[in-house]
Motif scaffolding. Structure first.
Motif, PDB file in Angstrom:
ATOM      1  N   ALA A  37       4.795   9.559 -11.512  1.00 10.36           N
ATOM      2  CA  ALA A  37       4.376  10.264 -12.722  1.00 10.36           C
ATOM      3  C   ALA A  37       2.915   9.934 -12.980  1.00 10.36           C
ATOM      4  N   VAL A  38       2.255  10.788 -13.746  1.00  7.42           N
ATOM      5  CA  VAL A  38       0.834  10.605 -14.030  1.00  7.42           C
ATOM      6  C   VAL A  38       0.553   9.218 -14.592  1.00  7.42           C
ATOM      7  N   GLU A  39       1.384   8.791 -15.524  1.00  7.19           N
ATOM      8  CA  GLU A  39       1.130   7.507 -16.188  1.00  7.19           C
ATOM      9  C   GLU A  39       1.374   6.307 -15.278  1.00  7.19           C
ATOM     10  N   LYS A  40       1.870   6.545 -14.071  1.00  9.43           N
ATOM     11  CA  LYS A  40       2.163   5.425 -13.163  1.00  9.43           C
ATOM     12  C   LYS A  40       1.176   5.303 -12.015  1.00  9.43           C
ATOM     13  N   ASP A  41       0.130   6.127 -12.008  1.00  7.14           N
ATOM     14  CA  ASP A  41      -0.890   5.904 -10.969  1.00  7.14           C
ATOM     15  C   ASP A  41      -1.819   4.783 -11.435  1.00  7.14           C
ATOM     16  N   TYR A  42      -2.622   4.241 -10.512  1.00  7.07           N
ATOM     17  CA  TYR A  42      -3.389   3.043 -10.843  1.00  7.07           C
ATOM     18  C   TYR A  42      -4.435   3.291 -11.917  1.00  7.07           C
ATOM     19  N   VAL A  43      -5.007   4.496 -11.956  1.00  5.32           N
ATOM     20  CA  VAL A  43      -6.024   4.796 -12.965  1.00  5.32           C
ATOM     21  C   VAL A  43      -5.419   4.735 -14.363  1.00  5.32           C
ATOM     22  N   HIS A  44      -4.275   5.389 -14.534  1.00  2.00           N
ATOM     23  CA  HIS A  44      -3.669   5.422 -15.863  1.00  2.00           C
ATOM     24  C   HIS A  44      -3.088   4.068 -16.260  1.00  2.00           C
ATOM     25  N   THR A 154     -15.194  -7.880  -5.555  1.00  2.00           N
ATOM     26  CA  THR A 154     -14.521  -7.072  -4.544  1.00  2.00           C
ATOM     27  C   THR A 154     -13.088  -7.533  -4.341  1.00  2.00           C
ATOM     28  N   SER A 155     -12.184  -6.561  -4.238  1.00  2.95           N
ATOM     29  CA  SER A 155     -10.780  -6.865  -3.961  1.00  2.95           C
ATOM     30  C   SER A 155     -10.397  -6.298  -2.602  1.00  2.95           C
ATOM     31  N   GLU A 156      -9.766  -7.116  -1.785  1.00  2.78           N
ATOM     32  CA  GLU A 156      -9.274  -6.675  -0.484  1.00  2.78           C
ATOM     33  C   GLU A 156      -7.824  -6.208  -0.639  1.00  2.78           C
ATOM     34  N   LEU A 157      -7.583  -4.934  -0.349  1.00  2.00           N
ATOM     35  CA  LEU A 157      -6.271  -4.334  -0.590  1.00  2.00           C
ATOM     36  C   LEU A 157      -5.476  -4.040   0.676  1.00  2.00           C
ATOM     37  N   GLY A 158      -6.064  -4.279   1.851  1.00  2.00           N
ATOM     38  CA  GLY A 158      -5.432  -3.859   3.089  1.00  2.00           C
ATOM     39  C   GLY A 158      -4.027  -4.380   3.312  1.00  2.00           C
ATOM     40  N   TYR A 159      -3.703  -5.524   2.706  1.00  2.26           N
ATOM     41  CA  TYR A 159      -2.354  -6.080   2.860  1.00  2.26           C
ATOM     42  C   TYR A 159      -1.302  -5.158   2.242  1.00  2.26           C
ATOM     43  N   LEU A 160      -1.693  -4.380   1.240  1.00  2.63           N
ATOM     44  CA  LEU A 160      -0.744  -3.480   0.587  1.00  2.63           C
ATOM     45  C   LEU A 160      -0.273  -2.392   1.540  1.00  2.63           C
ATOM     46  N   GLY A 182       3.178   4.004  -3.620  1.00  6.15           N
ATOM     47  CA  GLY A 182       4.156   4.380  -4.629  1.00  6.15           C
ATOM     48  C   GLY A 182       3.875   3.631  -5.920  1.00  6.15           C
ATOM     49  N   ASP A 183       4.840   3.642  -6.826  1.00  6.21           N
ATOM     50  CA  ASP A 183       4.614   3.017  -8.134  1.00  6.21           C
ATOM     51  C   ASP A 183       4.280   1.532  -8.013  1.00  6.21           C
ATOM     52  N   LYS A 184       4.956   0.834  -7.100  1.00  2.00           N
ATOM     53  CA  LYS A 184       4.696  -0.604  -6.943  1.00  2.00           C
ATOM     54  C   LYS A 184       3.288  -0.843  -6.401  1.00  2.00           C
ATOM     55  N   GLY A 185       2.893  -0.052  -5.410  1.00  2.00           N
ATOM     56  CA  GLY A 185       1.549  -0.176  -4.855  1.00  2.00           C
ATOM     57  C   GLY A 185       0.487   0.143  -5.889  1.00  2.00           C
ATOM     58  N   MET A 186       0.723   1.192  -6.678  1.00  2.00           N
ATOM     59  CA  MET A 186      -0.219   1.567  -7.731  1.00  2.00           C
ATOM     60  C   MET A 186      -0.378   0.439  -8.749  1.00  2.00           C
ATOM     61  N   LYS A 187       0.735  -0.202  -9.071  1.00  2.00           N
ATOM     62  CA  LYS A 187       0.697  -1.298 -10.047  1.00  2.00           C
ATOM     63  C   LYS A 187      -0.156  -2.452  -9.512  1.00  2.00           C
ATOM     64  N   TYR A 188       0.005  -2.761  -8.231  1.00  5.22           N
ATOM     65  CA  TYR A 188      -0.777  -3.846  -7.644  1.00  5.22           C
ATOM     66  C   TYR A 188      -2.263  -3.502  -7.611  1.00  5.22           C
ATOM     67  N   ILE A 189      -2.596  -2.256  -7.277  1.00  2.00           N
ATOM     68  CA  ILE A 189      -4.005  -1.844  -7.268  1.00  2.00           C
ATOM     69  C   ILE A 189      -4.603  -1.987  -8.666  1.00  2.00           C
ATOM     70  N   ALA A 190      -3.871  -1.502  -9.676  1.00  5.61           N
ATOM     71  CA  ALA A 190      -4.348  -1.603 -11.057  1.00  5.61           C
ATOM     72  C   ALA A 190      -4.578  -3.060 -11.451  1.00  5.61           C
ATOM     73  N   GLU A 191      -3.649  -3.933 -11.080  1.00  4.80           N
ATOM     74  CA  GLU A 191      -3.768  -5.351 -11.441  1.00  4.80           C
ATOM     75  C   GLU A 191      -4.974  -5.994 -10.760  1.00  4.80           C
ATOM     76  N   GLU A 192      -5.199  -5.643  -9.494  1.00  6.57           N
ATOM     77  CA  GLU A 192      -6.365  -6.191  -8.778  1.00  6.57           C
ATOM     78  C   GLU A 192      -7.664  -5.773  -9.470  1.00  6.57           C
ATOM     79  N   ILE A 193      -7.748  -4.517  -9.855  1.00  8.98           N
ATOM     80  CA  ILE A 193      -8.955  -4.007 -10.516  1.00  8.98           C
ATOM     81  C   ILE A 193      -9.144  -4.659 -11.880  1.00  8.98           C
ATOM     82  N   LEU A 194      -8.070  -4.761 -12.653  1.00  4.81           N
ATOM     83  CA  LEU A 194      -8.160  -5.385 -13.966  1.00  4.81           C
ATOM     84  C   LEU A 194      -8.609  -6.836 -13.867  1.00  4.81           C
TER      85      LEU A 194
END
Length: 198
Positions: A37-44, A154-160, A182-194
């Motif tokens: 869903a829109v609200e579950k991508d990393y940007v949102h 900088t965050s290294e995301l390749g492990y995801l 997916g939703d779990k990957g998006m959540k991890y990306i958002a957390e890394e950026i935050l």
């Protein structure tokens, strides 16, 4: 909050950041592929957390897949992103590289053009945040090096991208869509950026 005086966040990315509807590949959302869903991508997800801290924050998305595909001549397409430049972001999140062809990748050219893209989009006093590819990419090292040279967190995301649990495997018939976070990957990306913002 387009007209507010709060911190302005610019998300620079590709299909992981935003992809319009593409029924021919079974994608019917208009957000980061392949969030449920829109609200579950990393940007949102990131924006939601930011707004808990900064009520008047403003956000902009800059889709740079065309730049990625043409990075060897990246300067020729910078004009496409003028509106994002005019947004005058305080924080620029560079979340792109995946569409730069791995075959025949030119590290020196990428480095030069990637820095030019940053310089075009980021005002002088903006904080710039970088991430490597969701899937490991031969250019990840250049991103890490640029971050170190210019002081960009900088965050290294390749492990995801090596963990199927972080993808939308089994949720979409099209392999290209399903291999996106997916939703779990998006959540991890958002957390890394935050973690890099705050």
């Amino acid at each position: 909050n387009k007209d507010g005086s709060g911190t302005r966040f610019l998300f620079v990315g590709n299909s992981i950041t935003r992809h319009g509807e593409a029924p021919h590949i079974g994608w019917y959302n208009n957000c980061g592929m392949a969030a449920s869903a829109v609200e579950k991508d990393y940007v949102h997800l990131a924006a939601d957390e930011i707004c808990k801290r900064e009520k008047d924050a403003a956000f902009c998305i800059c889709q740079v897949a065309d730049w990625e595909r043409n990075y060897k001549n990246g300067g020729e397409v910078l004009y496409l992103f003028k509106e994002a430049r005019d947004f005058k972001a305080d924080i620029v999140i560079m979340r792109c590289i995946e569409n730069c062809a791995a075959d025949g990748f030119e590290p020196d050219t990428f480095r030069k053009e990637y820095k030019a893209l940053i310089d075009y989009l980021a005002p002088d006093k903006a904080k710039v945040i970088l991430t490597t590819g969701f899937w490991k990419h031969p250019g990840d090292g250049e991103i890490i090096s640029i971050g170190a040279e210019f002081g960009y967190p900088t965050s290294e995301l390749g492990y995801l991208g090596e963990d199927d649990e972080m993808k939308a495997i089994g949720l979409f018939d099209h392999a290209g869509v399903a291999n996106h976070p997916g939703d779990k990957g998006m959540k991890y990306i958002a957390e890394e950026i935050l973690n890099l913002i705050y």
